[in-house]
Design a protein around this motif. Sequence first.
Motif, PDB file in Angstrom:
ATOM      1  N   VAL A  69      -1.534  12.241  -0.622  1.00  0.00           N
ATOM      2  CA  VAL A  69      -2.866  12.110  -0.136  1.00  0.00           C
ATOM      3  C   VAL A  69      -3.436  13.141   0.694  1.00  0.00           C
ATOM      4  O   VAL A  69      -2.868  13.485   1.578  1.00  0.00           O
ATOM      5  CB  VAL A  69      -3.108  10.747   0.261  1.00  0.00           C
ATOM      6  CG1 VAL A  69      -4.715  10.704   0.895  1.00  0.00           C
ATOM      7  CG2 VAL A  69      -3.069   9.724  -0.707  1.00  0.00           C
TER       8      VAL A  69
ATOM      9  N   THR B 196      -9.167   5.449   2.970  1.00  0.00           N
ATOM     10  CA  THR B 196      -8.489   5.398   1.309  1.00  0.00           C
ATOM     11  C   THR B 196      -8.040   4.149   0.918  1.00  0.00           C
ATOM     12  O   THR B 196      -7.891   4.059  -0.560  1.00  0.00           O
ATOM     13  CB  THR B 196      -7.633   6.505   1.191  1.00  0.00           C
ATOM     14  OG1 THR B 196      -6.431   6.149   1.585  1.00  0.00           O
ATOM     15  CG2 THR B 196      -8.120   8.037   1.659  1.00  0.00           C
ATOM     16  N   PHE B 197      -7.768   3.026   1.839  1.00  0.00           N
ATOM     17  CA  PHE B 197      -7.101   1.978   1.342  1.00  0.00           C
ATOM     18  C   PHE B 197      -8.027   0.987   0.519  1.00  0.00           C
ATOM     19  O   PHE B 197      -7.563   0.106  -0.208  1.00  0.00           O
ATOM     20  CB  PHE B 197      -6.615   1.004   2.506  1.00  0.00           C
ATOM     21  CG  PHE B 197      -5.437   1.983   3.270  1.00  0.00           C
ATOM     22  CD1 PHE B 197      -4.648   3.037   2.725  1.00  0.00           C
ATOM     23  CD2 PHE B 197      -4.962   1.361   4.603  1.00  0.00           C
ATOM     24  CE1 PHE B 197      -3.848   3.621   3.392  1.00  0.00           C
ATOM     25  CE2 PHE B 197      -4.047   2.101   5.105  1.00  0.00           C
ATOM     26  CZ  PHE B 197      -3.154   3.121   4.642  1.00  0.00           C
TER      27      PHE B 197
ATOM     28  N   ILE C  92       0.836  -1.120  -0.042  1.00  0.00           N
ATOM     29  CA  ILE C  92      -0.063   0.034   0.214  1.00  0.00           C
ATOM     30  C   ILE C  92       0.838   1.315  -0.010  1.00  0.00           C
ATOM     31  O   ILE C  92       1.651   1.400   0.810  1.00  0.00           O
ATOM     32  CB  ILE C  92      -0.826  -0.106   1.117  1.00  0.00           C
ATOM     33  CG1 ILE C  92      -1.858  -1.223   1.320  1.00  0.00           C
ATOM     34  CG2 ILE C  92      -1.495   1.276   1.261  1.00  0.00           C
ATOM     35  CD1 ILE C  92      -2.745  -1.175   2.475  1.00  0.00           C
ATOM     36  N   LYS C  93       0.603   2.120  -0.723  1.00  0.00           N
ATOM     37  CA  LYS C  93       1.403   3.509  -1.017  1.00  0.00           C
ATOM     38  C   LYS C  93       0.378   4.640  -1.234  1.00  0.00           C
ATOM     39  O   LYS C  93      -0.485   4.515  -1.990  1.00  0.00           O
ATOM     40  CB  LYS C  93       2.332   3.506  -1.904  1.00  0.00           C
ATOM     41  CG  LYS C  93       3.184   4.467  -2.298  1.00  0.00           C
ATOM     42  CD  LYS C  93       4.209   4.337  -3.396  1.00  0.00           C
ATOM     43  CE  LYS C  93       5.122   5.290  -3.387  1.00  0.00           C
ATOM     44  NZ  LYS C  93       6.181   5.282  -4.695  1.00  0.00           N
ATOM     45  N   THR C  94       0.439   5.633  -0.272  1.00  0.00           N
ATOM     46  CA  THR C  94      -0.251   6.671  -0.431  1.00  0.00           C
ATOM     47  C   THR C  94       0.767   7.826  -1.231  1.00  0.00           C
ATOM     48  O   THR C  94       1.918   7.991  -0.437  1.00  0.00           O
ATOM     49  CB  THR C  94      -1.054   7.324   0.768  1.00  0.00           C
ATOM     50  OG1 THR C  94       0.387   7.863   1.629  1.00  0.00           O
ATOM     51  CG2 THR C  94      -1.698   6.443   1.669  1.00  0.00           C
TER      52      THR C  94
ATOM     53  N   THR D 187      -4.035   7.028  -3.491  1.00  0.00           N
ATOM     54  CA  THR D 187      -3.604   5.704  -2.866  1.00  0.00           C
ATOM     55  C   THR D 187      -3.374   4.451  -3.752  1.00  0.00           C
ATOM     56  O   THR D 187      -4.419   4.415  -4.544  1.00  0.00           O
ATOM     57  CB  THR D 187      -4.517   5.362  -1.752  1.00  0.00           C
ATOM     58  OG1 THR D 187      -4.449   6.292  -0.703  1.00  0.00           O
ATOM     59  CG2 THR D 187      -4.225   4.118  -0.842  1.00  0.00           C
TER      60      THR D 187
END
Length: 301
Positions: free
Chosen positions: A9, A53-54, A4-6, A65
């Motif tokens: 955001v 947001t995930f 997972i990468k934001t 995201t």
Amino acid sequence: MCQIKTNNVSYVYDKKDPNRYDALTDVNLEIKKGDLVCIVGKTGSGKSTLVQTFNALIKPTSGYTEVENFYITSDKKLLKSLLKDKSKEIKDDNKNISRLRKKVGMVFQFPEYQLFAETILKDVMFGPKNFGLEEEEAKEVAKKTLLEVGIPESYFEKSPFELSGGEKRRVAIAGILASDPDVLVLDEPTAGLDPNGKKEILNLIKKFHEKNNKTIIIVTHDMDLVLNFAKTVVVLHDAKLIEVTSAEKLFNSPNLSKYSLEIPTLFKFINLLKNGCFAGNLDDIYSFDELINRISEVKHV
């Protein structure tokens, strides 16, 4: 491997309102596959907004995201640009939000918000059926998962609303685990539970993590949970990402009070001993077992 990468955001509630509320501001975060992450910060720091947001319960006002090959943003031009050179399979996946939500399962702070079916068994069957399993197969998966979280078969035909708070939380967790997500997000999983209830829920989460090596993300105010559980700690403050650290480094930091974070019970005991001129070194103690052993060592010197 980053799961997972934001990317810058930000999220704004009531964007057109002059009194708008900035819930997240330019958050850049990476979460590795298989990690056990606790996200901490005072109320209103943006923790719950970030994790939503995930799985696209919330789409960033700006930035995006990224969850493996899924991209979550409210900016259609940005999304088009991100998908421009991707395969047809990835483009198709991004049109189907249910595929993302199978990958990232979320258990809310108040489990009654996600319990809705007539019986416990039907409630837990809903996810597997929704993601394509036939009735009988979904039933077997639901039964197996309920037993794994400690709900006995005699409860299966009960209404979920007849359960205690801890039992509701177990059923809510079972409902997500039955869909076999790659990432499990839990928002305040121990809130409102007594010490035994907390211990049971945490043992359940820990068992799931160890058995499957899947990514666990916990939003929490419980610093004892963080100290005893987290591999990685993400600190949010006033809508911004402040640091990504370990529990040991965080609780030895002078910034705890600045970020409105509680001191874990263990460290309260350690501070009392230091203030009482305890003769032993307590700077390398991170569990009550270690503390008891150190006290015993000094006592016998």
